[in-house]
Design an enzyme around this catalytic site. Sequence first.
Site: not given
Length: 196
Positions: A9, A105, A150
């Site tokens: 990310d 996601k 994450c």
Amino acid sequence: MTHALIVIDIQNDFCPGGALAVAGGDEIVAGVNALMDDFDAVILTQDWHPRGHSSFATTHGADPFTTTEMPYGTQVLWPDHCIQGTDGAAFHPALRTDADLIIRKGFNPAIDSYSAFFENDQTTPTGLEGYLRTRGIDTLTLVGLATDFCVNFSAVDAAKLGFSVTVRTDLCRAIDMDGSLAAATTAMREAGVILR
């Protein structure tokens, strides 16, 4: 071909100036880029939310960083971030994107997805495990944003799935909300993740 780098990310909304900025999030980009050539495979993950996602505080008329109960457990309510197709959801412009795979996601409007392996219900897979298994990859190094959400969830899930997992903490940055970094560090170590 057994060792993959998982880059979590590194997107505009998680970097300074973004909707959910992680302090120093852009500082790791050069180091991550330099690391990529050392691995058999490179996988990038990308938070990819539809507008009105159930994890957004605005969806509930609530304040950001409060929590609510979802069918799968307690959910932090975030500022609107990484909305599909927006500049905020794009990778940081300096990040190398010549990866083997990009996993998106968080696109299910009803379930958030911190982990690169499972949505937050802990049962719905992203497909990453199957990809790694069919490639014969058993060893993972994780870098990216944010350490305590994450990266943590991805590392713990990977270890539970039987992968050998290292997190390069020098190439991660944390939100560190109400002790979340300390809790994540403990969780990763307890799961057998190597932190270095």
